[in-house]
Design an enzyme around this catalytic site. Structure first.
Site, PDB file in Angstrom:
ATOM      1  N   GLY A 127       0.828  -1.196   0.000  1.00 35.37           N
ATOM      2  CA  GLY A 127       0.000   0.000   0.000  1.00 35.37           C
ATOM      3  C   GLY A 127       0.857   1.237   0.000  1.00 35.37           C
ATOM      4  N   GLY A 128       0.240   2.371   0.385  1.00 38.64           N
ATOM      5  CA  GLY A 128       0.973   3.629   0.373  1.00 38.64           C
ATOM      6  C   GLY A 128       2.097   3.666   1.380  1.00 38.64           C
TER       7      GLY A 128
ATOM      8  N   LYS B 238       5.283  -2.367   1.771  1.00 34.79           N
ATOM      9  CA  LYS B 238       4.895  -3.754   1.554  1.00 34.79           C
ATOM     10  C   LYS B 238       4.602  -4.456   2.879  1.00 34.79           C
ATOM     11  CE  LYS B 238       7.640  -4.142  -2.685  1.00 34.79           C
ATOM     12  NZ  LYS B 238       8.747  -4.858  -3.382  1.00 34.79           N
ATOM     13  N   VAL B 239       3.773  -5.504   2.786  1.00 36.38           N
ATOM     14  CA  VAL B 239       3.417  -6.317   3.947  1.00 36.38           C
ATOM     15  C   VAL B 239       3.903  -7.743   3.692  1.00 36.38           C
ATOM     16  CG1 VAL B 239       1.554  -7.074   5.461  1.00 36.38           C
ATOM     17  CG2 VAL B 239       1.380  -4.875   4.286  1.00 36.38           C
TER      18      VAL B 239
ATOM     19  N   LYS C 273       4.447  -5.068   8.345  1.00 35.13           N
ATOM     20  CA  LYS C 273       4.302  -3.967   7.389  1.00 35.13           C
ATOM     21  C   LYS C 273       5.523  -3.066   7.483  1.00 35.13           C
ATOM     22  CE  LYS C 273       0.921  -0.901   8.009  1.00 35.13           C
ATOM     23  NZ  LYS C 273      -0.413  -0.259   7.906  1.00 35.13           N
TER      24      LYS C 273
ATOM     25  N   ASP D 280     -10.564   6.647   7.776  1.00 31.64           N
ATOM     26  CA  ASP D 280     -10.364   5.884   6.540  1.00 31.64           C
ATOM     27  C   ASP D 280     -11.108   4.553   6.623  1.00 31.64           C
ATOM     28  OD1 ASP D 280      -9.455   5.592   3.973  1.00 31.64           O
ATOM     29  OD2 ASP D 280      -7.511   4.767   4.531  1.00 31.64           O
TER      30      ASP D 280
END
Length: 933
Positions: A611-612, A615-616, A630, A728
């Site tokens: 995601g922003g 990486k996970v 993460k 969010d």
């Protein structure tokens, strides 16, 4: 005999003459002869109205003369030439210096005259501002077509736009604007305009069309006779308008009338299909709604024993409830106060009453159809600002008409936000590689909703305006590859340094050349030099020593305890809430070193999402507990601020429906968060059918997931001290365990708020969140509240019901709230429920959740429920479903995490991952009879 009203729809301009009296005086008319050379002007030979060139009203198009064969005697000079638009989809005329709220008559004229030698009659659409006006369908190259509307000016300007729909090149011959008194045409208001269908002078004595100066408003009255079935009455006496006349029909028109021959009834009709009220490209267009105005005046001085009295019928029903008697030499009218619709043919019959000794009469007739002013134009301040940018840089592109609306015609390089009840706002401006010269336009600072601005790869000179620092929503600014000089304004530097703005200024050779001109200036006090140097060094050394000792102790403590994963207890939670500042770095969870994360993830072998933030990765602790790690990437647009925010919030919250934080890593430049592993990924993946080998969620499973998610939000709003706004909430941030237990994740955008006022404690400077889920009130005010989360959760509930995404794919930006509201208004619950549930749900349970969802997504936050009420309603809905015997508390699909999608921990931040210029916040959707005077 019934009379066909469509016989004068298309009228050759050489087929009648115009009677003229007097001289034109300044009445605020705008009269444009389209296609004549620049600076040309003349007085019309019949009306004496001065016409000017269209130079300055439009900046595109090509001038043409009509073919010589169509220059017939008597053809008005206004139709000798025209302007065509061979390029661009939408091209517009802008009429300025109008009075906001005043009514105007706008008339456009078109005569093809085979100007291009192709003998192909074009079809195109005409728009008034952002609203569809009429389809222009040229049927005869030698006849003119007039299209007229009466409307209210929403701003100090109005635009008339020609839109190429693929049926030929649009063109225009003449454009007129006439101001009207606000008392005229009462059916016209801010939300409804009237498009002219017919305006007829009934029973004329000769073939004369009246307009200015006989009609002070320059309306055109077409002569209409029906001999031998009608006979004409006339007078030379002046017919006066009554006080507060709503129409002010001219005396020259009212001086003639028609009466039936050998009959006690006047009959006429029109067909609705002849109106052409909707675009042929419009899907499922509603039938036109008509307004009729019948003008009457008695022209004969009747003796005492004579009477003229009649009733008016529409399609066999009494239209006006009382017998009507026209007044001698005074204007009068019967008109519809509400639109009439639903008929293919409209038959009007004026019948003499039993007490009448004379037949009925009719002096004039106007028929209009309603044009709904439904689409909102772009915010006026935004329009003024972007127009100034266009003029300064002479931007060509497709920058014509309204910048944002209609959405399909939005200007190239712009993205806009579209709320249902407020004007569109410009949120993105991309002028990269546009050949811009000169300084940066200061008018950019007036685009208050602007989030992303790219002026890179141009030839901009001068300094960076400090006014750009005042843009409250700006999160991205790219000024690279220009010729800027001077320093970076302190306001922009500060935003860049605190992480609220991504600022790019590279490749400007003369920028920041004087030493520290691009370093944020700090206040300086008179302090001995030795103290200034020594004190910071001592403080840094002590801090480093303390941190090293604490890290070693925590590492040893974590290894000694076998790193078992235990939730925080309430005692620890309360102690931290009372003693710790939100901005401190006092974490209770395990602190990992980067080397430990390498071992846990087997050197980051298996990526399970990104995601922003970064990486996970899949990982396993020493005791075999599976975790998700993460890691913040160096290129991430999310900075240390978001990392610390998420870590601090997660260390102080604990609830079974919130994802647990096991530990964190802050090892030099390495930032990471270690979470409990959620085997079944995100709710979004299940609703979109992206989970390999899993069956679609049942309604009972969806309801339980929704309820558990609501309980997590309820805890954030009511159980935390201080309370938290997530900001969010979305299906991608609702994670599922192997048993489909729901937990809310991703607290990087969370903010503390005061529970007494339900508003944020600090002043926000930008809207954050994910497009489609953003509360329109928050978007407009920049002030989040707990109702901000409630709105987003309402969107989640609609996704749970429908299986659709917030912005429906292939729908030209239709929001799920609009889509559901429209269908439920017709009682069509089955039309919105996800078909993959195969109808296996309790209908009352679904209706209840849909009702809750729509209340959550109300435009005004004051009308939305709080989360405790939402939780209660969802519990009741689940009880209804469980009573049906269909609900299951177990998961019937695959629970093998390796057989499903790899995108388990995907996160979407407030900045688009593909391009900063793809972000688009889309939020949101008894007839009476005629009156006589």
């Amino acid at each position: 005999m019934a009379v066909f009203l469509w016989c004068f729809v298309f009228l050759s301009f050489s087929s009648f003459t115009v009677r003229v009296r007097g001289q034109f005086d300044s009445l605020g008319f705008i009269s444009i002869d389209c296609g004549v050379p620049e600076n040309s002007s003349y007085a019309d030979s019949t009306t004496t109205i001065p016409y000017t060139s269209d130079f300055g009203f439009t900046d595109t198009g090509v001038n043409h003369n009509i073919s010589a064969e169509y220059l017939t005697p008597g053809l008005s000079r206004r139709y000798w030439n025209l302007r065509s638009y061979p390029t661009g989809t939408r091209n517009c005329y802008t009429l300025r210096s109008l009075v906001v709220g005043l009514k105007y008559l706008i008339r456009a004229g078109f005569m093809y005259g085979n100007y291009d030698g192709l003998n192909k009659l074009p079809i195109f659409d005409l728009y008034l501002g952002v609203n569809f006006w009429k389809t222009v369908n040229i049927s005869d190259p030698g006849s003119g077509t007039l299209i007229e509307v009466i409307t209210v000016a929403p701003d100090e300007f109005m635009q008339v736009c020609l839109v190429n729909t693929g049926g030929g090149i649009p063109f225009i011959s003449v454009l007129d604007l006439r101001p009207l008194k606000n008392i005229l045409y009462p059916a016209v208001n801010a939300t409804q305009s009237l498009v002219l269908f017919r305006r007829l002078n009934v029973g004329p004595t000769n073939d004369v069309a009246f307009r200015y100066p006989d009609d002070a408003h320059d309306r055109i009255w077409i002569p209409w006779s029906n001999a031998p079935f009608w006979t004409e009455l006339s007078t030379n006496s002046t017919v006066q308008n009554i006080a507060d006349d709503h129409f002010e029909a001219p005396s020259a028109v009212l001086q003639t009338a028609a009466v039936p021959v050998n009959s006690s009834a006047l009959e006429l009709y029109w067909d609705s299909a002849d109106a052409g009220a909707t675009s042929p490209n419009a899907a499922a267009a509603a039938p036109p709604q008509f307004f009729a105005v019948l003008h009457f005046s008695e022209l004969q001085l009747l003796p005492a024993n004579a009477a003229r009295q009649f009733n008016i019928f529409l399609n066999g029903k009494l239209w006006y409830g009382l017998p009507f008697t026209p007044e001698y030499l005074y204007s009068d009218a019967v008109y519809g106060t509400n639109p009439t619709a639903g008929y293919r043919r409209y038959n009007v019959s004026i019948n003499a009453t039993a007490n009448s000794t004379l037949p009925p009469l009719l002096n004039a007739l106007e028929v209009f159809y309603a044009m709904r002013v439904a689409d909102l134009a772009t915010d006026a301040a935004d329009v003024a600002a972007i127009t100034a940018v266009k003029q300064m840089y002479q931007v060509k592109r497709n920058w014509m008409g309204d910048p944002c609306a209609p959405k399909s015609f939005a200007w190239d390089g712009l993205n806009c936000s579209y709320a249902i009840s407020s004007p569109p706002r410009i949120t993105t401006l991309n002028l990269e590689s546009s050949g811009l010269n000169g300084e940066i336009a200061t008018s950019l600072a007036s685009l208050k909703a602007l989030q992303y601005l790219d002026l890179s790869h141009n030839n901009l000179t001068g300094s960076i305006p400090d006014a750009l620092s005042e843009l409250p929503s700006l999160v991205f600014l790219d000024l690279t590859y220009n010729q800027l000089n001077g320093s970076i304004p302190a306001g922009l530097l500060k935003k860049s340094q605190d992480g609220s703005l991504t600022l790019r200024v590279g490749n400007n050779l003369n920028l920041c050349n004087n030493g520290d001109s691009c370093v944020l200036t700090k206040s300086k006090k008179s302090t001995p030099t030795a103290v200034i140097v020594i004190v910071p060094i001592v403080v840094v050394v002590l801090l480093v020593a303390v941190i090293l000792v604490m890290c070693r102790i925590r590492k040893q403590r974590g290894l000694a305890t076998g790193t078992s994963v235990k939730p925080q207890n309430e005692e620890n939670y309360s102690r931290r809430e009372n003693n710790n500042d939100d901005h401190s770095l006092q974490f209770e969870n395990r602190q990992f070193m980067y080397k430990e994360l390498e071992i846990i993830t087997n050197y980051f072998e298996r990526e399970i999402g990104r995601g922003g933030f970064g990486k996970v990765y899949d990982g396993f602790l020493e005791n075999g507990t599976q975790v998700a790690v993460k890691m913040r990437s160096q290129s991430s647009h999310q900075g240390v601020k978001e990392f610390l925010c998420e870590a601090q919030h997660l260390t102080r919250v604990h609830h079974k429906n919130l994802v647990s934080l096991i530990g964190y890593c802050k090892d030099g430049d390495y930032l990471g968060l270690v979470y409990e592993y959620m085997a079944e990924g995100t709710l979004q993946e299940h609703l979109r059918g992206r989970t390999s080998g899993a069956r679609p969620l049942t309604w009972g499973q969806r309801l339980r997931i929704a309820l558990e998610s609501a309980q997590g939000l309820e805890y954030l709003h009511k159980g935390c001290k201080p309370p938290l706004i997530h900001r969010d909430v979305k299906t991608n941030n609702i994670l599922l365990t192997a048993n489909l237990e729901a937990k809310i994740a991703d607290f990087g955008l969370s903010r503390a708020f005061n529970n007494d006022t339900s508003t944020s404690e600090s002043t926000p400077t930008a809207v954050v969140g994910t497009p489609g889920y953003i509360d329109p009130e928050y978007h407009n005010t920049f002030h989040p509240s707990e109702k901000t989360d409630v709105y987003s959760f309402g969107v989640v509930l609609l996704e749970v019901i429908t299986g659709q995404s917030p912005i429906l794919p292939g729908s030209d930006g239709v929001h799920i709230v609009q889509w559901v509201r429209q269908r439920l208004a017709r009682g069509n619950i089955e039309g919105v429920v996800d078909s993959r549930m195969r109808g296996e749900y309790d209908i009352n349970s679904v209706w209840k959740v849909a009702d809750v969802a729509l209340k959550c997504t109300a435009q005004s936050s004051s009308q939305r429920p709080l989360m405790p009420e939402v939780v209660m309603q969802l519990k009741e809905s689940l009880e209804l479903e469980e009573a049906s015997g269909r609900s299951h508390n177990f998961y019937s699909g695959s629970i093998n995490p390796y057989s499903r999608s790899e995108n388990i921990y995907t996160e979407v931040s407030d900045v688009s991952q593909n391009s900063a210029f793809e972000v688009e916040n889309v939020v949101e959707v008894s007839a009476s009879g005629p009156a006589a005077r």
